[in-house]
Design a protein around this motif. Structure first.
Motif: not given
Length: 61
Positions: A26-48
């Motif tokens: 999840a931490q790796e996925a969060l890094v990628h989501a933030e790098k890609d600027g996908d705020a919605e995905l990043a928020a979902a990953i933070r919740k998970k």
């Protein structure tokens, strides 16, 4: 809880290892989501991630 204490509980060490792995993924996925600027995905990953960390804390108690 130390590693030896976790190992003494049947099933707990495998649950602990599984959660640690899920958290790292999840931490790796969060890094990628933030790098890609996908705020919605990043928020979902933070919740998970928060839920996984809560589960891990419950195992440690």
């Amino acid at each position: 809880m130390t590693y030896s204490q976790r190992s003494a509980q049947p099933g707990a060490s495998s649950d602990y290892a599984y959660l640690e792995y899920q958290i790292s993924q999840a931490q790796e996925a969060l890094v990628h989501a933030e790098k890609d600027g996908d705020a919605e995905l990043a928020a979902a990953i933070r919740k998970k991630l928060a839920g996984l960390e809560d589960e891990l804390e419950q195992l440690e108690d």
